[in-house]
Design a protein around this motif. Structure first.
Motif, PDB file in Angstrom:
ATOM      1  N   ALA A 294       3.714   5.926  -2.695  1.00 45.23           N
ATOM      2  CA  ALA A 294       4.940   6.799  -3.269  1.00 45.23           C
ATOM      3  C   ALA A 294       4.887   6.535  -4.606  1.00 45.23           C
ATOM      4  O   ALA A 294       5.232   7.651  -5.061  1.00 45.23           O
ATOM      5  N   ASP A 295       4.346   5.665  -5.461  1.00 44.07           N
ATOM      6  CA  ASP A 295       4.198   5.898  -6.925  1.00 44.07           C
ATOM      7  C   ASP A 295       3.335   6.803  -7.228  1.00 44.07           C
ATOM      8  O   ASP A 295       3.557   7.711  -8.218  1.00 44.07           O
ATOM      9  N   LEU A 296       2.132   7.020  -6.561  1.00 47.09           N
ATOM     10  CA  LEU A 296       1.243   8.004  -6.950  1.00 47.09           C
ATOM     11  C   LEU A 296       2.069   9.442  -6.530  1.00 47.09           C
ATOM     12  O   LEU A 296       1.764  10.304  -7.358  1.00 47.09           O
TER      13      LEU A 296
ATOM     14  N   LEU B  69       0.865  -1.282   0.229  1.00 52.19           N
ATOM     15  CA  LEU B  69      -0.105   0.034  -0.017  1.00 52.19           C
ATOM     16  C   LEU B  69       0.908   1.262   0.103  1.00 52.19           C
ATOM     17  O   LEU B  69       0.628   2.419  -0.815  1.00 52.19           O
ATOM     18  N   LEU B  70       2.041   1.271   0.937  1.00 49.07           N
ATOM     19  CA  LEU B  70       2.871   2.441   1.056  1.00 49.07           C
ATOM     20  C   LEU B  70       3.657   2.691  -0.572  1.00 49.07           C
ATOM     21  O   LEU B  70       3.607   3.554  -0.846  1.00 49.07           O
ATOM     22  N   ARG B  71       3.863   1.416  -1.230  1.00 46.13           N
ATOM     23  CA  ARG B  71       4.481   1.379  -2.536  1.00 46.13           C
ATOM     24  C   ARG B  71       3.591   2.158  -3.443  1.00 46.13           C
ATOM     25  O   ARG B  71       3.720   2.906  -4.121  1.00 46.13           O
ATOM     26  N   CYS B  72       2.356   1.710  -3.292  1.00 46.27           N
ATOM     27  CA  CYS B  72       1.005   2.591  -4.231  1.00 46.27           C
ATOM     28  C   CYS B  72       1.008   4.099  -3.994  1.00 46.27           C
ATOM     29  O   CYS B  72       1.143   4.996  -4.694  1.00 46.27           O
TER      30      CYS B  72
ATOM     31  N   VAL C  99      17.356   8.219  -2.615  1.00 47.46           N
ATOM     32  CA  VAL C  99      17.094   6.860  -2.228  1.00 47.46           C
ATOM     33  C   VAL C  99      15.794   6.569  -3.000  1.00 47.46           C
ATOM     34  O   VAL C  99      15.145   7.532  -3.498  1.00 47.46           O
ATOM     35  N   SER C 100      15.528   5.418  -2.910  1.00 46.17           N
ATOM     36  CA  SER C 100      14.140   4.747  -3.528  1.00 46.17           C
ATOM     37  C   SER C 100      13.101   5.581  -2.965  1.00 46.17           C
ATOM     38  O   SER C 100      12.942   6.058  -1.872  1.00 46.17           O
ATOM     39  N   ALA C 101      12.099   5.825  -3.655  1.00 48.95           N
ATOM     40  CA  ALA C 101      10.757   6.321  -3.542  1.00 48.95           C
ATOM     41  C   ALA C 101      10.195   5.986  -2.197  1.00 48.95           C
ATOM     42  O   ALA C 101       9.832   6.434  -1.273  1.00 48.95           O
ATOM     43  N   PRO C 102       9.981   4.620  -2.224  1.00 52.32           N
ATOM     44  CA  PRO C 102       9.204   3.952  -0.921  1.00 52.32           C
ATOM     45  C   PRO C 102      10.195   4.225   0.416  1.00 52.32           C
ATOM     46  O   PRO C 102       9.481   4.567   1.723  1.00 52.32           O
TER      47      PRO C 102
END
Length: 553
Positions: free
Chosen positions: A233-235, A228-231, A360-363
């Motif tokens: 972060a991507d949004l 859910l947090l990856r979603c 660093v990576s978005a998430p």
């Protein structure tokens, strides 16, 4: 063995330091120039010294019993030495495997021992030698001196079967601090014993607290689910601007839609809010499942009870709305940077703050931001007199947050650093961030900045301090994004650049002080005084004497 067997332990001169030269009292001085083996000295201090301090438990032989280590094939492993001893209510069990290899077995019955009174041989069971209860089935707690871990076992298991152990090459255990625990509703040691299933923990009290907090922690993990947090972060990363300046969410490029993501985050947060508040309030009924209505007892107080339920529900819904507002505002912070910043944020800022070009990576960037939004919204439910830091610690949120960050790219210590940054933001006093006062006495601040002492001075790490400076701006950046979603207002640009200037000034002051805290603190006080008339007055008691009478009035 020397420290835990009856008799007088004899240490040779230089033995602890691992010296090779052997000499007695006839030598006036050593002939070799030897350097102590610091690792061995530290190991003696860690493993041997505590046994010597507790020497009275091992010194006498009246309660000393040797035990056979029975393997599964019914034979005794002669390479395992095991014995117990007691002094009053203090008990100890020592086990040592004197072989390069592994073995497993059970300690239950002792070897035969001569009885001086009768002249006969007798044996004793392990629970008898340790003075444990002969009936009932309370829970038994003990600690291993070797690793410091605490364990729980059933007394009935020790009494009927014995203590089962698996030993590696030259492994030993010194089991001390034995105590019998009676389970109650408040202290369900029996449930924890079954749950641990023989595994050790650093603190039994902490393990029991976390055991009772499992519904809260499960709800928190679900609220901050990695997918859910990856979603989210991507949004947040795919927010772009159209030609006419309106924000455009390209949901098709994200694993899930924008509305669905925010609704899922908000709904799961509600469950966490209810579970956490129920725990803090002593498990009251408003911690029910989010989809089930709460029953109200009939009678004269039914209306009052229903009012309380409705009031609690309204507060939870308000906290959920606050959470969503914070999440949506935080997702617009990169737009503020693009619209208002004089230049791209520095590298250390892009490690911890939402940015169009993170380091660093978005998430890894967005997950602590989402956690801060969640904990901040939860703090709205607490009464004003409740200390937020104490609540954070009482619910053991630090370790759970760190665990939720691990699959998102913040592994090991970095996950705990991110959790410490979240705690820091919700515990700062009102106005501290606006005046950029850092509480250097806070253990989290010391840890996050690498504060240490050397040569009589206290120093901190440049990069770690800069990250903390920029991270502390997050609440005000989110507030700007909430007030002006497009970031095109001149006032927003002015405020954003003022925050930039504040962070740059803090980093320049640290550099000018040579990252020496003792040199930095006077400049911090002076900077606070320059912008605060009350602080100026406090630092200069005679300030009123220099002011015109009209201004004093």
């Amino acid at each position: 063995m020397m420290c835990t067997l009856p008799g007088l332990p004899m240490f040779g001169h230089g033995q602890i330091e691992a010296f090779t030269e052997k000499y007695g009292m006839e030598y006036k001085r050593p002939r070799y120039e030897e350097t102590p083996n610091q690792h061995l000295v530290e190991r003696h201090q860690r493993e041997i010294a505590p046994l010597l301090k507790n020497r009275h438990v091992f010194a006498e032989s009246a309660n000393f019993w040797l035990f056979d280590f029975w393997r599964e094939d019914g034979t005794v492993d002669e390479n395992v030495f095991a014995w117990s001893n007691r002094a009053g209510d203090q008990r100890a069990l020592v086990v040592y495997h004197n072989k390069y290899g592994s073995t497993s077995g059970t300690l239950h019955g002792s070897a035969a021992k001569g009885d001086k009174a009768t002249g006969s041989l007798r044996t004793m069971k392990l629970h008898e030698a340790l003075g444990l209860p002969g009936d009932g089935n309370p829970v038994l707690a003990y600690q291993d001196n070797k690793n410091g871990l605490h364990y729980l076992r059933w007394v009935k298991e020790i009494r009927d079967i014995g203590l089962r152990l698996q030993l590696h090459a030259y492994q030993y255990h010194v089991l001390q601090n034995w105590r019998v625990l009676q389970p109650t509703a408040e202290y369900p040691w029996d449930a924890l014993c079954s749950d641990l299933n023989g595994h050790g923990v650093w603190s039994l009290d902490e393990a029991l607290d976390k055991f009772k907090l499992r519904p809260v922690h499960a709800a928190l993990r679900r609220a901050l689910d990695a997918d859910l947090l990856r979603c989210y972060a991507d949004l947040a990363e795919t927010e772009a601007e159209t030609a006419d300046g309106k924000p455009l969410a390209r949901a098709s490029e994200a694993p899930c839609g924008r509305d669905e993501t925010f609704e899922a985050l908000t709904a799961r947060a509600g469950r966490f809010f209810r579970e956490a508040m129920a725990t803090l309030d002593g498990g009251q009924a408003h911690a029910r499942g989010s989809d089930e209505p709460e029953s109200v007892a009939p009678g004269a107080n039914a209306d009052a009870s229903q009012d309380r339920v409705d009031g609690a529900e309204n507060r939870y819904r308000s906290a959920q709305r606050k959470y969503r507002e914070l999440l949506e505002a935080a997702s617009r912070v990169p737009q503020l940077e693009k619209q208002c910043a004089q230049r791209t944020l520095p590298a250390e800022a892009r490690v911890v703050l939402p940015s169009y070009s993170p380091m660093v990576s978005a998430p890894a960037v967005w997950s602590p931001v989402a956690a801060w939004c969640l904990v901040t919204a939860f703090a709205e439910l607490l009464p004003p007199e409740r200390n937020r830091g104490e609540v954070f610690d009482k619910l053991y949120l630090r370790s759970v947050l760190a665990e939720t960050f691990h699959p998102l790219g913040l592994e090991g210590e970095e996950g705990y650093r991110a959790a410490a940054r979240v705690r820091l933001l919700i515990t700062e006093e009102d106005g501290a961030a606006q005046q950029h006062r850092v509480n250097w006495d806070d253990p989290d601040v010391a840890w996050l900045t690498g504060l240490h002492e050397a040569q009589g001075n206290r120093w901190f790490n440049k990069e770690a301090h800069e990250r903390l400076v920029w991270w502390r701006l997050l609440p005000r950046l989110v507030d700007l994004a909430e007030k002006d979603p497009t970031g095109k207002s001149p006032a927003t640009t002015r405020d954003f650049r003022a925050l930039e200037a504040e962070a740059q000034e803090a980093t320049r002051a640290a550099e000018a002080a040579g990252f020496n805290l003792d040199k930095l603190r006077p400049s911090e006080k002076a900077g606070a005084a320059a912008g605060d008339p009350e602080t100026e007055k406090a630092l200069d008691p005679k300030a009123d004497e220099h002011e015109p009478a009209g201004r004093r009035r």
